[in-house]
Motif scaffolding. Structure first.
Motif, mmCIF file in Angstrom:
data_model
loop_
_atom_site.group_PDB
_atom_site.id
_atom_site.type_symbol
_atom_site.label_atom_id
_atom_site.label_comp_id
_atom_site.label_asym_id
_atom_site.label_seq_id
_atom_site.Cartn_x
_atom_site.Cartn_y
_atom_site.Cartn_z
ATOM 1 N N ARG A 150 75.329 -14.422 87.853
ATOM 2 C CA ARG A 150 76.054 -13.438 88.492
ATOM 3 C C ARG A 150 75.274 -11.970 88.289
ATOM 4 O O ARG A 150 74.410 -11.717 87.586
ATOM 5 C CB ARG A 150 77.422 -13.043 87.774
ATOM 6 N N THR A 151 75.555 -10.986 89.375
ATOM 7 C CA THR A 151 74.681 -9.944 89.570
ATOM 8 C C THR A 151 75.393 -8.916 88.339
ATOM 9 O O THR A 151 76.428 -9.140 87.901
ATOM 10 C CB THR A 151 74.920 -9.041 90.626
ATOM 11 N N PRO A 152 74.545 -8.032 87.713
ATOM 12 C CA PRO A 152 75.167 -7.248 86.936
ATOM 13 C C PRO A 152 76.399 -6.498 87.173
ATOM 14 O O PRO A 152 77.333 -6.334 86.222
ATOM 15 C CB PRO A 152 73.660 -6.034 86.741
ATOM 16 N N ALA A 153 76.425 -5.981 88.570
ATOM 17 C CA ALA A 153 77.805 -5.307 89.101
ATOM 18 C C ALA A 153 78.834 -6.437 88.925
ATOM 19 O O ALA A 153 80.112 -5.875 88.501
ATOM 20 C CB ALA A 153 77.572 -4.705 90.498
ATOM 21 N N THR A 154 78.636 -7.590 89.265
ATOM 22 C CA THR A 154 79.924 -8.420 89.163
ATOM 23 C C THR A 154 80.176 -8.729 87.787
ATOM 24 O O THR A 154 81.340 -9.038 87.406
ATOM 25 C CB THR A 154 79.757 -9.760 89.646
ATOM 26 N N VAL A 155 79.337 -8.783 86.675
ATOM 27 C CA VAL A 155 79.512 -8.970 85.180
ATOM 28 C C VAL A 155 80.399 -7.672 84.974
ATOM 29 O O VAL A 155 81.434 -7.773 84.108
ATOM 30 C CB VAL A 155 78.277 -9.170 84.549
ATOM 31 N N ALA A 156 79.751 -6.621 85.148
ATOM 32 C CA ALA A 156 80.644 -5.581 84.738
ATOM 33 C C ALA A 156 81.998 -5.223 85.215
ATOM 34 O O ALA A 156 83.085 -5.169 84.634
ATOM 35 C CB ALA A 156 79.866 -4.001 85.458
ATOM 36 N N ALA A 157 82.133 -5.724 86.237
ATOM 37 C CA ALA A 157 83.660 -5.812 86.998
ATOM 38 C C ALA A 157 84.343 -6.823 86.404
ATOM 39 O O ALA A 157 85.511 -6.428 85.968
ATOM 40 C CB ALA A 157 83.622 -6.162 88.413
ATOM 41 N N ALA A 158 84.002 -7.930 85.875
ATOM 42 C CA ALA A 158 84.667 -8.761 85.061
ATOM 43 C C ALA A 158 85.040 -8.440 83.637
ATOM 44 O O ALA A 158 86.201 -8.524 83.429
ATOM 45 C CB ALA A 158 83.754 -10.385 85.205
ATOM 46 N N ILE A 159 84.006 -7.638 83.118
ATOM 47 C CA ILE A 159 84.268 -7.038 81.863
ATOM 48 C C ILE A 159 85.573 -5.936 82.106
ATOM 49 O O ILE A 159 86.233 -6.228 81.051
ATOM 50 C CB ILE A 159 83.112 -6.476 81.218
ATOM 51 N N ALA A 160 85.623 -5.218 82.984
ATOM 52 C CA ALA A 160 86.654 -4.314 83.223
ATOM 53 C C ALA A 160 87.863 -5.098 83.335
ATOM 54 O O ALA A 160 88.940 -4.418 82.964
ATOM 55 C CB ALA A 160 86.060 -3.375 84.325
ATOM 56 N N GLU A 161 88.028 -6.141 84.345
ATOM 57 C CA GLU A 161 89.097 -6.853 84.498
ATOM 58 C C GLU A 161 89.790 -7.543 83.224
ATOM 59 O O GLU A 161 90.938 -7.524 83.003
ATOM 60 C CB GLU A 161 88.962 -8.058 85.562
ATOM 61 N N VAL A 162 88.762 -7.933 82.217
ATOM 62 C CA VAL A 162 89.522 -8.663 80.979
ATOM 63 C C VAL A 162 90.198 -7.576 80.040
ATOM 64 O O VAL A 162 91.192 -7.691 79.650
ATOM 65 C CB VAL A 162 88.194 -9.348 80.121
ATOM 66 N N ARG A 163 89.310 -6.134 80.210
ATOM 67 C CA ARG A 163 89.874 -5.268 79.293
ATOM 68 C C ARG A 163 91.302 -4.598 80.042
ATOM 69 O O ARG A 163 92.011 -4.230 79.272
ATOM 70 C CB ARG A 163 88.806 -4.129 79.453
ATOM 71 N N THR A 164 91.334 -4.575 81.347
ATOM 72 C CA THR A 164 92.430 -4.066 81.878
ATOM 73 C C THR A 164 93.752 -5.217 81.619
ATOM 74 O O THR A 164 94.689 -4.522 81.621
ATOM 75 C CB THR A 164 92.330 -4.154 83.303
ATOM 76 N N GLY A 165 93.399 -6.160 81.611
ATOM 77 C CA GLY A 165 94.418 -7.250 81.066
ATOM 78 C C GLY A 165 94.738 -7.122 79.635
ATOM 79 O O GLY A 165 95.781 -7.825 79.384
ATOM 80 N N GLY A 166 94.210 -6.395 78.717
ATOM 81 C CA GLY A 166 94.667 -6.077 77.422
ATOM 82 C C GLY A 166 93.953 -6.969 76.357
ATOM 83 O O GLY A 166 94.074 -6.802 75.124
ATOM 84 N N THR A 167 92.908 -7.700 76.770
ATOM 85 C CA THR A 167 92.250 -8.399 75.900
ATOM 86 C C THR A 167 91.059 -7.473 75.172
ATOM 87 O O THR A 167 90.174 -7.240 75.976
ATOM 88 C CB THR A 167 91.389 -9.598 76.527
ATOM 89 N N ASP A 168 91.041 -7.279 73.991
ATOM 90 C CA ASP A 168 89.977 -6.710 73.188
ATOM 91 C C ASP A 168 88.858 -7.541 72.783
ATOM 92 O O ASP A 168 88.033 -7.118 72.497
ATOM 93 C CB ASP A 168 90.742 -5.981 71.999
ATOM 94 N N LEU A 169 89.326 -8.665 72.000
ATOM 95 C CA LEU A 169 88.424 -9.524 71.629
ATOM 96 C C LEU A 169 87.877 -10.578 72.672
ATOM 97 O O LEU A 169 88.582 -11.625 73.120
ATOM 98 C CB LEU A 169 88.983 -10.234 70.250
ATOM 99 N N PHE A 170 86.448 -10.492 73.077
ATOM 100 C CA PHE A 170 86.157 -11.528 74.133
ATOM 101 C C PHE A 170 84.606 -11.627 73.868
ATOM 102 O O PHE A 170 83.923 -10.672 73.332
ATOM 103 C CB PHE A 170 86.558 -11.153 75.223
ATOM 104 N N GLY A 171 83.892 -12.371 74.741
ATOM 105 C CA GLY A 171 82.449 -12.288 74.545
ATOM 106 C C GLY A 171 81.807 -12.532 76.199
ATOM 107 O O GLY A 171 82.647 -12.921 77.127
ATOM 108 N N VAL A 172 80.629 -12.320 76.188
ATOM 109 C CA VAL A 172 79.843 -12.337 77.271
ATOM 110 C C VAL A 172 78.616 -13.474 76.916
ATOM 111 O O VAL A 172 77.926 -13.183 76.146
ATOM 112 C CB VAL A 172 79.525 -10.938 77.845
ATOM 113 N N ASN A 173 78.226 -14.352 77.936
ATOM 114 C CA ASN A 173 77.294 -15.126 77.654
ATOM 115 C C ASN A 173 75.974 -14.654 78.558
ATOM 116 O O ASN A 173 76.323 -14.560 79.741
ATOM 117 C CB ASN A 173 77.440 -16.518 77.728
ATOM 118 N N LEU A 174 74.740 -14.567 78.123
ATOM 119 C CA LEU A 174 73.491 -14.519 78.785
ATOM 120 C C LEU A 174 72.760 -15.780 78.838
ATOM 121 O O LEU A 174 72.441 -16.437 77.765
ATOM 122 C CB LEU A 174 72.896 -13.296 78.340
#
Length: 341
Positions: free
Chosen positions: A43-67
């Protein structure tokens, strides 16, 4: 030693690059008390950033990102070109006009690291190797908990030396890519239980068990053996929240597929999936060259998936794929850890 993040349920939804890991899946697993991961690979950095924002918007505070950690080993250009030539007849059969020549690609590694430094997430994990000490220090400075995937005691020791906080100990029954550090590493063969015990004896950090786990008994077994959590990927592939493509979904429930195999033929790296016609024809021909083989074979995989052809696309699955169920992710978590509300 940093404590592993407190979870109500010791279940982790593995990062599955290429589509299955979605913000919806991360939120559902988090809501059920477990830990979900976004897969930044491909994924591009921009789509990763958008996915992170979507998780947070849904109210999830504890999650991870894999590189994905880049492998600096130069590719064997001649071997990859020979493989590309071998694939051309199949490409023509599937209506693919051309197969690309490989090009350097580090999966935007540095840009993704910068993203996670500027916009920190609670947990960051690494596949295909380890970050350097500077990267570890930068991510620690923004309070991210760092997890490395390992398939041997030697790699576990190196991960701890680099300063990682916890390890995913991956057995060879895992679906998708193996966490081997080097593309050319041979296929891991040490059973998960044996590897988990050996790594536990060698390093003092929290361990997460992964690889072929599919039911409550297996989850409890690895926890009793000292793991702080069990990581599963295949168990979530059929959930409505997962982004698993329709061809892959259908294949996981078809009786005609009877076994999984480790192969390099789709990406150049060892990965476990359902044995199909592509594996039969090209497994022996594929060189250990990643991401070059992934680039060359990509158009064939995508064309086959779009056409509903399961015989010529990758069908990642762990050895316990038969127990994957078409049910919401929250129900999968509850089934794996009964008694959870």
């Amino acid at each position: 030693m940093r404590e592993f993040p407190a979870l109500r349920v010791p279940i982790i939804a593995a990062p599955m690059a290429g589509g299955p890991s979605t913000p919806a899946l991360v939120r559902a697993v988090g809501a059920a008390g477990g830990l979900g991961f976004l897969a930044a690979g491909y994924r591009t950095p921009a789509t990763v950033a958008a996915a992170i924002a979507e998780v947070r918007t849904g109210g999830t505070d504890l999650f991870g990102v894999n590189l994905f950690v880049p492998d600096p080993t130069p590719i064997d250009v001649a071997a990859v070109e020979a493989y590309r030539q071998a694939l051309l007849p199949l490409a023509a059969q599937l209506g693919v006009e051309q197969l690309p020549e490989p090009a350097p690609d580090d999966d935007s590694w540095q840009d993704k690291v910068e993203l996670l430094v500027d916009d920190p997430v609670p947990v960051v994990s690494f596949t295909f190797g380890l970050p350097d000490r500077t990267t570890v220090e930068r991510l620690h400075a923004v309070d991210s908990y760092l997890v490395g995937g390992v398939t041997s005691v030697d790699d576990a020791l190196e991960a701890v030396r680099r300063g990682l906080d916890a390890l995913v100990v991956q057995g060879p029954d895992a679906g998708g890519h193996q966490c081997t550090f080097r593309t050319s590493d041979p296929a891991p063969t040490t059973p998960l239980d044996t590897l988990l015990a050996a790594v536990r004896a060698a390093v003092p950090v929290p361990l997460i068990a992964a690889g072929g786990l599919s039911d409550t008994a297996e989850v409890r077994r690895v926890l009793e053996a000292g793991a702080v959590a069990a990581q599963l990927g295949t168990a979530f592939l059929l959930t409505p929240e997962a982004g698993t493509n329709p061809t892959h979904r259908a294949a996981l429930t078809q009786p005609g597929f009877t076994e999984t195999v480790l192969t390099r033929c789709f990406s150049g790296r060892l990965a476990r999936g359902l044995r199909n016609a592509f594996v039969e024809a090209y497994d022996a021909l594929a060189p250990a060259c990643y991401p070059a083989v992934n680039q060359v074979a990509g158009p064939i995989r995508r064309a086959a998936a779009a056409a509903g052809d399961p015989q010529h696309t990758h069908l990642w699955a762990g050895t316990g794929w038969r127990l994957a169920a078409e049910e919401p992710a929250g129900e999968v978590v509850a089934r794996l850890w009964p008694g959870t509300d």
